[in-house]
Motif scaffolding. Structure first.
Motif, mmCIF file in Angstrom:
data_model
loop_
_atom_site.group_PDB
_atom_site.id
_atom_site.type_symbol
_atom_site.label_atom_id
_atom_site.label_comp_id
_atom_site.label_asym_id
_atom_site.label_seq_id
_atom_site.Cartn_x
_atom_site.Cartn_y
_atom_site.Cartn_z
ATOM 1 N N GLN A 59 11.803 -1.829 -4.023
ATOM 2 C CA GLN A 59 12.385 -0.572 -3.599
ATOM 3 C C GLN A 59 11.285 0.374 -3.157
ATOM 4 O O GLN A 59 10.186 0.381 -3.721
ATOM 5 N N LEU A 60 11.601 1.172 -2.156
ATOM 6 C CA LEU A 60 10.663 2.156 -1.645
ATOM 7 C C LEU A 60 10.862 3.464 -2.398
ATOM 8 O O LEU A 60 11.949 4.035 -2.369
ATOM 9 N N PRO A 61 9.839 3.939 -3.104
ATOM 10 C CA PRO A 61 10.006 5.206 -3.846
ATOM 11 C C PRO A 61 10.343 6.346 -2.908
ATOM 12 O O PRO A 61 9.992 6.330 -1.716
ATOM 13 N N PRO A 62 11.021 7.348 -3.407
ATOM 14 C CA PRO A 62 11.385 8.484 -2.536
ATOM 15 C C PRO A 62 10.142 9.234 -2.064
ATOM 16 O O PRO A 62 9.097 9.239 -2.723
ATOM 17 N N ALA A 63 10.281 9.850 -0.921
ATOM 18 C CA ALA A 63 9.158 10.593 -0.355
ATOM 19 C C ALA A 63 8.923 11.863 -1.153
ATOM 20 O O ALA A 63 9.854 12.481 -1.693
ATOM 21 N N ASN A 99 0.820 -1.207 0.000
ATOM 22 C CA ASN A 99 0.000 0.000 0.000
ATOM 23 C C ASN A 99 0.856 1.260 0.000
ATOM 24 O O ASN A 99 0.580 2.213 -0.737
ATOM 25 N N ILE A 100 1.911 1.282 0.825
ATOM 26 C CA ILE A 100 2.775 2.460 0.878
ATOM 27 C C ILE A 100 3.493 2.662 -0.453
ATOM 28 O O ILE A 100 3.577 3.792 -0.973
ATOM 29 N N ILE A 101 3.997 1.577 -1.051
ATOM 30 C CA ILE A 101 4.702 1.693 -2.327
ATOM 31 C C ILE A 101 3.761 2.175 -3.419
ATOM 32 O O ILE A 101 4.107 3.059 -4.223
ATOM 33 N N LEU A 102 2.546 1.632 -3.472
ATOM 34 C CA LEU A 102 1.588 2.050 -4.501
ATOM 35 C C LEU A 102 1.198 3.513 -4.327
ATOM 36 O O LEU A 102 1.063 4.248 -5.316
ATOM 37 N N GLN A 103 1.007 3.960 -3.095
ATOM 38 C CA GLN A 103 0.633 5.351 -2.883
ATOM 39 C C GLN A 103 1.786 6.294 -3.226
ATOM 40 O O GLN A 103 1.575 7.374 -3.791
#
Length: 996
Positions: free
Chosen positions: A722-726, A290-294
């Motif tokens: 990978q976690l996209p940048p904020a 959910n966090i990665i998609l958002q």
């Protein structure tokens, strides 16, 4: 019945000016759905001119049956979540099923909003009201604040097999909605007007058996968790409403027998247990997904509200099919539900609130009861597929966002994901007999393990790599049973690993957990913790945050745990793995200084309780009974009643597997859409097997493009997550408002609503305070309130519960005869040290106690180690006997013994009483001197007279006088004088009957 004024309501958008919808965008869509085809509708605008043509065939039914006129009636299954070459479930136009964007909002979602061209925000409704007239059902949906409303019309006069639904896309305020309902009521005055049926909390979809459609409504709910400010609810009650014009009673009387039996089968599935939904949080996906998609949506400028549900876990997917075809915004009205387990508890760490959330999701593919669904099907889905996620978060703030604003970058959120599932081979068990443990049969030998390849490719897509397989089945048996699967599964992994690149191979670990638990001295928990450390170190866990300020990381890969049933042993192993990850999550949040958490602490106790409930729930859903072997079994903490309880649970599981599983399986097949009634086809209860309901049609394999047997995986899935940048800055720069991203407070912090602590879920949540005693100690300063302090029960103070507390095993040390013997207390030439006591004699008469000191000798020698006495030789025993030694603890113990107050002097040689005599002893002596005075002893005159009368002698001691009749000791004698026996009589004795 003429439709003229019936169900009349404002038909023109010019009558109202909705706050969020322009008149040009307001339209009404009527779609009729039949069994064999989906008709095309032409949608008109408010002026009556054709606007566009909508093709409803873009999305097919869950289960599609081709027309019998073509001569080939083919049953195609649900499309898989990941692309499979040559799969028969492809769309007619050749498009593959997109797992990443499996659901959309229809054509309306493609329209832009403003110059940015971003899709419009979906209208989110939380409360629904059902009204009825003689010809229509009306559903009024309201938002969380009851300020905005939408309207849905359902036709009750449609012929069987057709569903007519009209969605009004205008958004009304309260006054406008009341005017609409009043207009509908006026238009139906002749037929009874508009009647309120009831209020419900969500629509689960539509289903048809043999006649008309039904709609399934959520009539009762309960809050079970809160994640990021978004509430998660459990379905507690549902209602199945028929879309017919007749009353309920007449419909019940006039329906055919097949319809009644389908309804009975459908009701066998208890929807009031273990079904969950959320209005604003996507519980079908993990927190990391959910966090990665958002974040990806923010970077690409897409709207974050577009639903992206993982259909593997949407259990009402079959019921949502008709709604997706007839509604542009189906998920505004319908709630996707997951089946499994959700629980949440709070951990109080000196004022810091830590929330622990356990989420278990069951797959809807190849789902069923224990003995009826084993192994894998040819589409790569395994039985009892459960994804377990543990979320540990610190509730400094409720949102996923960090101050800044940094959207979806809150560093106080962590999660870890497990996976359990049956062994991905073709195997089954025959449950037609009376054997509690039937033999295991490997039905089909696939040399290329194609279904297992599909299964692991699916795991790569969902979790990445590596995949750590922990196999807990037995390795050695007198009669081979489970061990058959052990070798076959190992060969399967070895074959699949031949094609995977280095560093991406499937990690396989076999551990005979059952044998280790039954072996004397077997350390089950210690071995599992060693494996768990290796697993968590390889796959990691998810920690949210901003890379510029925090140290975020994602989980790559998953631990796939299995035994035979994936129940008892699997749940215990997953608990140990989860405990290791739990410690690392707390360490990442800054709660602990290390990643280690002890057993028997409040934190681990509540985590154990939650995992035990999780295992019990999954066991009831799959096997029909609770867990037989729990963590207490493998930690050897079972109560004396545990054996009998395990026998009861085993019998319950055997009973359900033998007599009730067939009914549950039919309910699963009907609810999930594995079986759809077709005229002229066999009924569900007439099928001898449901094999073809869970496997693809063998005739479709001829048209398949065969997959590569060696390059069986998708290379894109092996890449690291990978976690996209904020995203920094205000969201207005992307054309959206902050409420589009952060509207959780409307549900959690209800505006203009009077509430109380007793009604708040966070106040009623289970927490670690229930493990604290009411009165921990006389002095509260001495009690450690930390939830990470081990607390053993009094009868378990010396028990060994975990590997950390186990002492080293005793070993045998072979000593060279030429070397000096170990632990020799004294050499033969060394003089023995003597203990010199104080010259003053010790007496209890002294108030103070004199401590006796042991002088230090020149040659200090270590005393003998009594723990090593079993290793001494005969010479060592002889030397120690001639030169005994006294340890410091023995000296202190003897000193305490000789100075103890209970050591009374037996002989006193002096009558002089020292000045420092104990006061209690002086009081005792003074009372002994005045013993002739009875008043000093507190004895009354009456007691003394009775005592003297008792001691007085009489001449005839055997004669009972008349004055003795009142004495208690002569009671039996008095009864004997009246003719009764001196012995206790039975009710059947003649003397007893005569006395009565």
């Amino acid at each position: 019945m003429e439709e003229g004024p019936v169900d009349a309501y404002p038909s023109s958008a010019s009558e109202y000016e909705p706050p969020s919808t322009s008149p040009e965008r307001r339209r009404t869509r009527l779609t009729a759905v039949s069994d064999a085809q989906v008709e095309r509708d032409t949608v008109t605008d408010s002026n009556g001119d054709p606007e566009r043509s909508v093709d409803d065939d873009g999305e097919s039914d869950d289960v599609t049956v081709k027309s019998n006129a073509s001569g080939d009636s083919e049953l195609s299954q649900d499309r898989p979540l990941y692309p499979r070459v040559g799969d028969p479930s492809d769309d007619e136009d050749g498009r593959q099923y997109n797992a990443d964007h499996s659901e959309d909002h229809g054509p309306a979602a493609e329209q832009g909003d403003g110059a940015s061209g971003a899709p419009t925000r979906p209208f989110r409704m939380h409360k629904f009201t059902l009204y009825e007239t003689n010809a229509r059902y009306w559903i009024a949906g309201a938002d969380i604040r009851d300020t905005q409303f939408k309207l849905l019309r359902i036709d009750r006069t449609s012929p069987p097999g057709r569903l007519a639904v009209t969605e009004d896309e205008a958004v009304y305020d309260r006054q406008q909605m009341n005017d609409n309902l009043a207009a509908i009521d006026r238009g139906n005055k002749a037929t009874g007007g508009l009647r309120l049926k009831y209020v419900f909390w969500g629509l689960l979809g539509f289903i048809r058996f043999t006649e008309s459609y039904y709609m399934l409504l959520i009539t009762k709910r309960q809050q079970v968790a809160i994640i990021g400010g978004h509430y998660v609810y459990q379905v507690e009650a549902t209602d199945l409403v028929p879309l017919t014009t007749g009353s309920s009673s007449s419909f019940m009387r006039n329906r055919n027998a097949e319809e009644a039996r389908f309804l009975s089968i459908f009701n066998n599935l208890d929807l009031s247990k273990s079904f969950y939904f959320s209005y604003s949080y996507n519980i079908t996906r993990t927190l990391q997904q959910n966090i990665i998609l958002q974040r990806e949506a923010l970077l690409e400028g897409r709207h974050p509200g577009t639903p992206d549900y993982n259909n593997v876990f949407v259990w009402n997917h079959h019921l949502l099919g008709p709604a997706r075809r007839v509604l542009d915004h189906a998920y505004d009205w319908c709630m996707p539900i997951v089946h499994g387990f959700i629980d949440q508890a709070a951990l109080d760490v000196f004022g810091r609130s830590i929330y622990i959330t356990i989420v278990g999701r069951r797959s809807r593919f190849f789902a069923g009861a224990r003995f009826l669904k084993r192994g894998i099907n040819d589409l790569g889905y395994v039985a009892n597929d459960v994804e377990t996620e543990q979320i540990v978060s610190e509730m400094l703030t409720s949102s996923f966002h960090a101050p800044g604003p940094r959207l979806y970058s809150n560093p106080t959120w962590t999660s870890f994901v497990h996976h359990r599932g049956s062994i991905p081979l073709y195997w089954s068990q025959d449950n037609s007999g009376v054997t509690p443990k039937p033999d295991i049969d490997l039905n089909l030998q696939d040399p290329f393990y194609e279904p297992a390849a599909l299964h692991f490719d699916h795991l790569f897509m969902r979790y990445g790599c590596p995949i750590y397989v922990l196999n807990l089945i037995k390795s050695r048996e007198r009669t081979p049973r489970e061990s058959k699967l052990l070798d076959a599964f190992k060969h399967c992994i070895e074959f699949l690993n031949q094609s995977l690149p280095e560093g991406k191979k499937i990690i396989y670990k076999a551990f005979d957990m059952s044998r280790a638990s039954k072996t004397r001295g077997g350390d089950v928990i210690g071995n599992l913790e060693t494996i768990a450390d290796d697993i968590v170190a390889k796959v990691g866990f998810f920690h949210n945050g901003d890379a510029d300020l925090d140290e975020p990381h994602v989980q790559n890969g998953v631990a796939r745990t299995n035994c035979v049933d994936c129940l008892d042993r699997t749940n215990a192993a997953q608990f140990v793995i989860g405990k290791q990850a739990f410690g690392r999550q707390l360490h990442a949040l800054g709660v602990l200084g290390s990643s280690h958490v002890d057993y028997d602490t409040d934190a681990v106790n509540i985590f154990t309780h939650m995992f035990h409930d999780h295992g019990d729930t999954i066991a009831v859903q799959y096997g029909g009974s609770h867990l037989v072997n729990t963590m207490a079994t493998y930690r050897k903490l079972n109560h004396w009643q545990a054996h009998s309880q395990n026998m009861v649970e085993s019998f319950k599981r055997y009973y359900h597997n033998s007599f009730l599983d067939n009914q549950r399986q039919e309910a699963y097949n009907l609810f999930l859409g594995n079986y759809v009634w077709i005229s002229g086809q066999p009924m569900l209860w007439d099928l001898t097997t449901d094999y073809y309901l869970h496997h693809s049609d063998p005739r479709s394999w001829l048209r398949r493009e065969r997959r590569d047997y060696y390059q069986w995986f998708t290379p894109e899935y092996l890449g690291p997550r990978q976690l996209p940048p904020a995203v920094q800055g205000r969201p207005e720069t992307t054309g959206h408002e902050i409420v589009d991203y952060d509207d959780y407070w409307l549900e959690f912090y209800r505006p203009t609503t009077l509430s109380s602590f007793l009604k708040l879920y966070t106040y009623r949540m289970n927490n670690t305070q229930r493990y604290l005693p009411d009165r921990p100690a006389r002095d509260h300063k001495t009690f450690d309130f930390s939830p990470f302090k081990p607390r053993l029960e009094p009868h378990r103070q010396n028990s060994i519960d975990s590997p950390e507390k186990k002492p080293l095993r005793k070993g045998v040390t072979i000593v060279d005869p030429t070397d000096p013997p170990p632990n020799t207390p004294l050499d033969a030439q060394t003089p023995r040290p003597h203990i010199k006591f104080n010259d003053e004699p010790s007496s209890i008469l002294r108030e103070r106690m004199h401590r006796h000191s042991v002088p230090v000798v020149a040659a200090t020698l270590d005393p003998a180690d009594k723990a090593q006495m079993h290793l001494w030789s005969l010479n060592q025993f002889h030397t120690n006997s001639l030169n005994p030694s006294v340890t410091a603890s023995e000296t202190a113990e003897y000193s305490r013994y000789i100075t103890h107050p209970l050591t009374l002097p037996l002989v006193t040689t002096s009558t002089d009483i020292p000045s420092d005599t104990n006061l209690d002893y002086l009081s005792y002596l003074s009372r002994a001197d005045d013993a002739l005075d009875p008043e000093d002893f507190g004895v009354s005159d009456h007691d003394m007279r009775e005592f003297e009368a008792f001691l007085a002698e009489r001449e005839e001691v055997l004669t009972v006088l008349e004055e003795d009749g009142g004495k208690k000791r002569y009671k039996a004698y008095k009864q004997w004088l009246r003719g009764k026996s001196l012995f206790k009589q039975s009710k059947v004795d003649p003397e007893y009957l005569s006395g009565v």
